[in-house]
Design an enzyme around this catalytic site. Structure first.
Site, short mmCIF file in Angstrom:
data_model
loop_
_atom_site.label_atom_id
_atom_site.label_comp_id
_atom_site.label_asym_id
_atom_site.label_seq_id
_atom_site.Cartn_x
_atom_site.Cartn_y
_atom_site.Cartn_z
N GLU A 49 -20.54 8.69 22.06
CA GLU A 49 -19.41 8.79 21.13
C GLU A 49 -19.75 9.61 19.89
OE1 GLU A 49 -18.73 5.10 23.60
OE2 GLU A 49 -20.42 5.87 22.43
N PHE A 111 -14.56 -9.91 23.90
CA PHE A 111 -15.56 -8.95 24.37
C PHE A 111 -15.26 -7.56 23.80
CE2 PHE A 111 -16.90 -5.82 27.67
CZ PHE A 111 -18.27 -6.00 27.53
N GLN A 112 -16.26 -6.97 23.17
CA GLN A 112 -16.20 -5.64 22.57
C GLN A 112 -15.12 -5.53 21.47
OE1 GLN A 112 -16.13 -2.60 25.69
NE2 GLN A 112 -18.37 -2.59 25.69
N LYS A 161 -4.77 -2.83 23.12
CA LYS A 161 -4.45 -2.63 24.54
C LYS A 161 -3.00 -3.03 24.82
CE LYS A 161 -7.04 -2.85 28.84
NZ LYS A 161 -8.20 -3.44 29.52
N MET A 475 -38.79 18.78 7.01
CA MET A 475 -38.39 18.68 5.61
C MET A 475 -39.02 17.47 4.93
SD MET A 475 -36.89 20.24 3.21
CE MET A 475 -35.65 21.41 3.75
#
Length: 559
Positions: A49, A111-112, A161, A475
């Protein structure tokens, strides 16, 4: 019509051709609708993602249109937070759509499920959670408007959803876009404009500093005209590079921590600073207390929040930069500042002698980063886009790359996100199919999003990837070298064989060890019509100079 169908049709209505994402449980209805409309919208499946949102950023930076990013709930949505933060601070227009659990499960730790709305508030321009399908068109349309109007930025819209699967029996009527055009003009305060004009004409040692706001306003040509009419030296922020061609006679390059010597020395001697489309961040101006209180500051920007945020402004003009610059340019014929310009030319010669020529004279046995950029300049296309990651290579590329066309530089400026370059280069190439895209990345940052080589393989995206490998987090090592008594704590990095990994993804690759092969191998890569990865082993004992120590005055610039 289901909510997911309304969403996809709303995207089509807003002329979306490409989007980037990764499917999952809570966003599956939207992906199912995308299957129906796959001829109208092409979905680019990234491998993470974070890759999808950085790709959307790259797309937005070259097109000026909002980059579209899709992710599922829970870890899918939390994985885009870094990209949202990056886009907010660099004013990149994004529309990120996240799936969410069913409305009846909200707040149950399903869930999630995570509260992405509260999590993303600090890193978005606006966010909203949709729970009903009849909200979708209005909210998405508002998101498009807010992403691009005023100061651009990222929008996050979370869709349950339930809202995706419920059927809106009445359907939806899409308004006629031709009747929606809104003309916006600057509210020109003529007194403020006249004050600015008089101040510029009186100044003996003025300097223009330009930032990405000029690009966002598509005002590059108007800036060029203003600079030439006033005949003033122009310095640039990191994100402002490419607004003026590198070889323009008034362009003196980058200002700030790794900026050009003449800019950093003479800004303290200037009696007028004209800041156009920038934030006065700490890496640009250093210790602001060293700026003389007698120096007049004119700040021209679209965002009122940036005025007086860090540096006290004498006069400011708010509004669209293109309109502002057009109005200002009309008031100048040609200023005579040749005596002041001679100082810039003189100090430019100092930097050229003690830094640039030294780095390009091949005094070291190994390959240096400026040498690589120098050869890229020889063989790159005129229309090419430079995408850089974060670190020494980023500063070297910014200092030595020859910018020859508009919208030609993409990098992570304000947030400094390692791993940004590879997916951003993918998005840039999708958005600018006919332009050459060159991705320059360090060995550390490359491994943060290395999986996006799979995206390049799947969609045959012909970008050119240059890994500058010094087997260090360069760096951080440089700071340890200069400020921590060379105590190199956890900066040495053991790397895999990048060329073998590239070949595993069916991407042509080469490794360069020797100086004598460098020129020809870079030429071969840039002339290739396919994706090409080249790993170049560069000097470990190399520091990107000049450099201003953090929180110090720009006058403390060191070679």
């Amino acid at each position: 019509m289901t909510g997911s169908e309304i969403l996809v049709q709303t995207l089509i209505y807003n002329k979306v051709k490409f989007l980037f994402g990764y499917p999952g449980g809570a966003i599956m209805p939207i992906y199912d609708s995308l299957f129906t409309y796959k001829k109208q919208i092409k979905h680019i499946l990234t491998r993470h993602e974070q890759g999808s949102i950085h790709a959307a950023q790259g797309f937005a930076r070259v097109t000026g249109k909002p980059g579209i990013c899709l992710s599922t709930s829970g870890p899918g949505s939390s994985n885009i937070i870094t990209g949202l933060a990056d886009a907010l601070i660099d004013s990149t227009p994004l529309l990120c759509i996240t799936g969410q659990v069913s409305s009846k499960l909200l707040g149950t730790d399903a869930f999630q499920e995570i509260d992405i709305i509260d999590i993303s508030i600090p890193v978005t321009k606006w966010n909203f959670q949709i729970t009903k399908p009849d909200q979708i068109f209005e909210v998405i349309s508002k998101g498009f408007h807010l992403a691009t109007n005023g100061r651009p930025g990222p929008i996050l819209i979370d869709i349950t959803k339930t809202a995706q699967v419920e059927d809106l029996k009445k359907g939806i009527i899409f308004p006629d876009k031709t009747k929606q055009k809104i003309k916006t003009k600057n509210k020109i305060n003529k007194k403020d404009f006249q004050k600015v004009i008089k101040t510029i004409k009186k100044a003996r040692k003025p300097i223009i500093i330009i930032g990405q706001g000029v690009k966002l306003a598509n005002a590059e040509n108007q800036l060029k005209q203003f600079a030439e009419k006033t005949n003033l030296p122009v310095a640039s922020t990191l994100l402002g590079l490419g607004i003026l061609k590198t070889n323009h006679n008034l362009n003196y390059g980058m200002l700030g921590m790794h900026g050009n010597y003449q800019n950093n020395i003479l800004i303290l001697k200037s009696d007028l600073i004209i800041a156009i489309g920038l934030r006065f961040d700490d890496r640009l101006i250093g210790n602001i207390t060293k700026i003389s209180p007698k120096t007049i500051i004119i700040h021209i920007d679209i965002d009122n929040y940036e005025i007086n945020k860090r540096l006290k402004t004498t006069i400011y003009l708010l509004g669209n930069l293109k309109h502002t610059l057009i109005f200002l340019s009309k008031s100048f014929k040609l200023n005579t500042t040749e005596k002041w310009l001679k100082n810039f030319k003189l100090l430019n010669k100092v930097e050229r002698k003690y830094i640039k020529e030294k780095e390009l004279r091949e005094t070291k046995i190994g390959i240096t980063m400026p040498e690589v950029i120098n050869y890229i300049n020889l063989y790159k296309n005129k229309n090419c886009i430079l995408v850089t990651d974060v670190g020494q290579h980023q500063m070297s590329a910014s200092r030595y790359f020859n910018f020859t066309t508009l919208k030609s530089q993409i990098t992570s400026g304000g947030l400094g996100t390692m791993g940004f370059a590879l997916p951003a280069a993918i998005g840039a190439k999708i958005g600018a199919k006919r332009r050459q895209v060159i991705c320059i990345v360090g060995d550390g940052g490359f491994q943060m999003t290395i999986q996006e080589l799979g995206t390049i393989m799947q969609y045959e995206i012909p970008i050119k990837i240059i890994i500058l490998n010094n087997n260090f987090l360069g760096m951080v090592k440089q700071w340890q070298d200069l400020f921590f008594n060379r105590r190199f704590s956890n900066t040495k990095i053991y790397n895999p064989n990048f060329t073998n990994i590239s070949k595993a993804y069916n991407i042509k690759s080469k490794k360069v060890f020797l100086k004598e092969n460098l020129k020809q191998d870079i030429k071969e890569m840039l002339k290739s019509k396919e994706a090409f990865l080249i790993e170049i082993l560069v000097e470990k004992e190399y520091n990107t100079l000049p450099m201003i120590p953090t929180e110090k005055s720009v006058s403390k610039i060191c070679f």
